[in-house]
Structures are given as structure tokens and as C-alpha cells.
Enzyme design. Structure first.
Site, short mmCIF file in Angstrom:
data_model
loop_
_atom_site.label_atom_id
_atom_site.label_comp_id
_atom_site.label_asym_id
_atom_site.label_seq_id
_atom_site.Cartn_x
_atom_site.Cartn_y
_atom_site.Cartn_z
CG HIS A 62 -7.67 -6.01 -6.06
ND1 HIS A 62 -7.54 -4.64 -6.13
CD2 HIS A 62 -8.83 -6.23 -5.39
CE1 HIS A 62 -8.56 -4.06 -5.54
NE2 HIS A 62 -9.36 -4.99 -5.08
CG ASP A 78 -13.55 -6.41 -0.89
OD1 ASP A 78 -12.83 -5.39 -0.87
OD2 ASP A 78 -14.43 -6.60 -1.73
CG MET A 96 -2.10 -0.97 1.10
SD MET A 96 -3.28 -0.81 2.45
CE MET A 96 -2.36 -1.54 3.80
CB ALA A 97 1.37 3.81 -2.61
CD GLN A 118 3.43 -3.56 -5.99
OE1 GLN A 118 3.19 -2.41 -5.65
NE2 GLN A 118 2.49 -4.44 -6.26
CE LYS A 128 -1.86 -6.35 -4.71
NZ LYS A 128 -2.41 -5.05 -5.09
NE ARG A 151 -9.50 -1.65 0.53
CZ ARG A 151 -10.56 -1.79 -0.24
NH1 ARG A 151 -11.32 -0.75 -0.49
NH2 ARG A 151 -10.86 -2.97 -0.74
CB CYS A 196 -1.02 1.02 -9.50
SG CYS A 196 -1.39 2.63 -8.79
C1 LIG Z 1 -3.96 3.39 0.17
C2 LIG Z 1 -3.71 2.23 -0.75
C3 LIG Z 1 -2.51 2.13 -1.41
C4 LIG Z 1 -2.26 1.05 -2.26
N1 LIG Z 1 -1.05 0.95 -2.87
C5 LIG Z 1 -0.76 -0.15 -3.62
C6 LIG Z 1 0.54 -0.36 -4.15
O1 LIG Z 1 1.47 0.43 -3.94
N2 LIG Z 1 0.74 -1.48 -4.90
C7 LIG Z 1 -0.26 -2.39 -5.14
O2 LIG Z 1 -0.03 -3.39 -5.82
N3 LIG Z 1 -1.48 -2.22 -4.63
C8 LIG Z 1 -1.75 -1.14 -3.87
N4 LIG Z 1 -2.98 -1.01 -3.30
C9 LIG Z 1 -3.97 -2.08 -3.50
C10 LIG Z 1 -3.88 -3.12 -2.39
O3 LIG Z 1 -2.65 -3.78 -2.38
C11 LIG Z 1 -5.00 -4.16 -2.55
O4 LIG Z 1 -4.85 -4.77 -3.80
C12 LIG Z 1 -6.39 -3.54 -2.48
O5 LIG Z 1 -6.49 -2.57 -1.46
C13 LIG Z 1 -7.46 -4.62 -2.24
O6 LIG Z 1 -7.20 -5.35 -1.07
P1 LIG Z 1 -7.93 -5.02 0.33
O7 LIG Z 1 -9.40 -5.10 0.09
O8 LIG Z 1 -7.43 -6.06 1.28
O9 LIG Z 1 -7.52 -3.63 0.71
C14 LIG Z 1 -3.26 0.07 -2.47
C15 LIG Z 1 -4.47 0.18 -1.80
C16 LIG Z 1 -4.71 1.23 -0.94
C17 LIG Z 1 -6.03 1.31 -0.23
#
Ligand SMILES: Cc1cc2nc3c(=O)[nH]c(=O)nc-3n(C[C@H](O)[C@H](O)[C@H](O)COP(=O)(O)O)c2cc1C
Length: 319
Positions: free
Chosen positions: A170, A203, A17-18, A70, A140, A226, A101
Site C-alpha cells: 500500500h 485508491d 479491512m478491520a 490476515q 502486507k 474502500r 496497520c
Molecule cells: C476501515 C479500514 C480497515 C482496515 N483494516 C485493515 C486490516 O485489518 N488489515 C490491513 O492490512 N489493512 C487494513 N486496512 C487497509 C486496507 O487494506 C488498504 O490497504 C487501504 O485501505 C488502501 O486501499 P484502498 O485505497 O483500496 O482502501 C483497512 C482500511 C480501512 C479503511
């Protein structure tokens, strides 16, 4: 589970997560049971040019356990140089390439999920990465670009053919960003079709959503994003049957926020830590009694002592 030559220590990972996954946050998640954590996405080109901020984002704490890096980019020559440099660091267990992304500033450069529209280039990137490092290389990505271009299954096979050691899916399209619900049926289809490990994502926020999605898809591992914000305890509840956040003592939550804050201040400097910790504090205290008031007060101060005092008083009040 084996990803290339790397044996994972379990199957519940912290998703990249960035703006969130710096080492203080990863360390908290690791401590509570995340067996593999990912860095924020790192710009491969900036890494090659020695950009100071980029290199800072690659810092790892000695107690963190296994960390994956990553990277993102769409130029094979920079990917090649980046993976060689990463391997030399001996700091990361695998290299993941971001092809999911959805951010406009990323896709407009042809990076992230834009690569799902250019599978041949995406394959070239994976092949090049594989040729230039002995570290496992994973990808990913998402369900597709939009509802008319759902190509995750085909794309997954193409990544496997190019030499990827695992894929993470995802189940949302780029167009969906983070709205709606993740489609785990597509994850299931991909798991059925591939011989390399498949990591499912989207999710998972508690025991129920975890079990439901794993049962449906039979994935080899999951990634949580998240759901872990302000809640590293989630890993403890899933991995070690530990208490859910609502049953974690306030004192323990306080200790974690405090340590997270201190590490952040040490790593990023006080001013940045004050700004960056606001969101984390908001997540940590979400759902706790009278959280809104203290959150607003903390969001307004630029002084670390005031912020930490507000936090301490808030938790003293609770305990
Ligand atoms: C604030 C934020 C930053 C994210 N940054 C990245 C990232 O840098 N690289 C990436 O592959 N996915 C990124 N994602 C996506 C997450 O890795 C993930 O695929 C997505 O949030 C769905 O999973 P979750 O429902 O468990 O959050 C980001 C998601 C969020 C909310």
C-alpha cells in the site's frame, strides 16, 4: 497467478479491512467477482489463547469462495502456533501477515507497521510462519514509516528473502494513514525488483484508476478496500465488465443490502447487526437520491424492524 502452491482464480482481490470484512460482506464481494477476499486482521496471540470473539471473526460461509486470513502479531512463537492452528482448519487458502496497520493501539504494541522499523524481527516472523505451515505466507505492508523512512523496496526484498510467497504494498507511509494519494511508483519499483508476486493496493475505485495503476506498476494483482464499501458491484464491473454502481438497478442494490442485513443479524445477533449495518447502509445508498434523510433515520433507530422498514420504504420510493 500462483502464490506459493495456491493458484488464484484471477487478480482482483478484496483488501483486509478491520470492522468491515466479516463473512456477510466478503460473501457479497465474492458474489460480484472478488476472486479472493481477506478476513479482518486477526490477533495471533488471541487466536492462540482461544479468544471467543477472535475465533468468531474467523468464521467462513460455505459459499464464499477463496478466503485468505490476515493475522497480526510480533512474537514468532505465537505466529508459529497461530499458523499451525489455521492450517488445521482447512478453511483459508493463504495466511497474510499484517505489517502495515497504522493504528496507534496496534503500533504501540510493536505490531502492524511498527514491524517495518524492525526488519530483522519481521523476517523472523515470516521464516517462523513458513516453517510451521504448508499454506502460502504473504506480507502486507506500506511505503514506510514516514517520509524520512521510506524502506518499502528494501523491506520487500527482505520479506522475499525470508520466504514470503507474495507481498502486498500500500503506497502510503504509516504517518499518512489514509490521507493523500497512494504512491504507485514505489509499487512499480518493488514489482521490478522481486521474483515473487506483487499485489498493489491503494485508491482503486473504478475502471480508470484500476487500469491506470496496473499499467503504471505491472503488478500481478490488486487489492481493493474502500472502493468496495457499499459497492461490491465494483468487482463485477472490473472483472466481468458488468454495470458500474450508478447503473445497477435500485432493486438489485436493495436485494443485496437486505441479504447483507439478514446475514449480519444471523451471524452477530440483532443488536450488533443494527449498529454494524448503519455504516454499510450509508455506503450502499451513498449517491442515491434522498439518501441523507433515510440514512439519518436508520442511524437513529435501535430496532431492526424499524430500520428494515425504513430501508424497504426508501427503495420502494425509488423503484
Ligand atoms: C476501515 C479500514 C480497515 C482496515 N483494516 C485493515 C486490516 O485489518 N488489515 C490491513 O492490512 N489493512 C487494513 N486496512 C487497509 C486496507 O487494506 C488498504 O490497504 C487501504 O485501505 C488502501 O486501499 P484502498 O485505497 O483500496 O482502501 C483497512 C482500511 C480501512 C479503511
Amino acid at each position: 497467478m500462483k502464490i506459493g502452491n495456491y493458484e488464484t482464480k484471477g487478480n482482483i482481490f478484496l483488501a483486509p479491512m478491520a470492522g468491515i470484512n466479516d463473512f456477510p460482506f466478503r460473501l457479497m464481494c465474492h458474489r460480484y467477482g472478488a476472486v479472493l477476499t481477506y478476513t479482518e486482521m486477526i490477533n495471533a496471540k488471541a487466536l492462540c489463547y482461544g479468544d471467543e470473539n477472535t475465533w468468531k471473526m474467523m468464521q467462513v460461509h460455505p459459499d464464499e469462495g477463496d478466503v485468505a486470513i490476515q493475522i497480526f502479531g510480533n512474537e514468532p512463537e505465537f505466529i508459529a502456533e497461530a499458523v499451525r492452528k489455521i492450517e488445521q482448519l482447512s478453511r483459508f487458502v493463504l495466511i497474510d501477515i499484517n505489517m502495515g496497520c497504522p493504528a496507534p493501539k496496534v503500533v504501540k504494541n510493536g505490531d502492524g507497521s511498527a514491524l517495518m522499523k524492525k526488519p530483522e524481527l519481521a523476517q523472523k516472523i515470516v521464516e517462523t510462519a513458513k516453517q510451521n505451515t504448508i499454506l502460502p505466507v504473504t506480507v502486507k505492508f506500506r511505503k514506510g514509516w514516514d517520509s524520512t523512512q521510506v524502506n518499502a523496496l528494501e523491506f520487500a526484498k527482505q520479506m522475499q528473502e525470508a520466504g514470503a510467497d507474495a507481498v502486498t504494498v500500500h503506497g502510503r507511509t504509516r504517518e499518512e494513514f489514509y490521507s493523500g494519494v497512494a504512491d504507485w511508483n514505489i509499487v512499480k519499483e518493488i514489482k521490478k525488483a522481486l521474483y515473487i508476486p506483487v499485489i498493489g493496493n491503494g485508491d482503486i475505485k473504478d475502471q480508470e484508476t484500476f487500469e491506470e495503476r496496473v499499467k503504471l506498476s505491472s503488478v500481478d494483482a490488486v487489492m481493493i478496500g474502500r472502493g468496495a464499501q457499499g459497492n461490491p458491484f465494483l468487482f463485477n464491473s472490473l472483472v466481468r465488465n458488468g454495470p458500474k454502481k450508478e447503473n445497477v438497478p435500485f432493486q438489485e442494490i436493495y436485494d443485496i443490502v437486505k441479504e447483507h442485513y439478514e446475514l449480519e443479524a444471523e451471524y452477530k445477533g440483532i443488536d450488533k447487526a443494527v449498529r454494524e449495518m448503519r455504516k454499510h447502509i450509508g455506503w450502499y445508498i451513498k449517491g442515491l437520491p434522498m439518501a441523507a434523510k433515510v440514512r439519518n433515520e436508520i442511524n437513529q433507530t435501535t430496532d431492526i424492524q424499524t430500520a428494515q422498514k425504513l430501508l424497504t420504504e426508501y427503495f420502494e420510493h425509488l423503484t
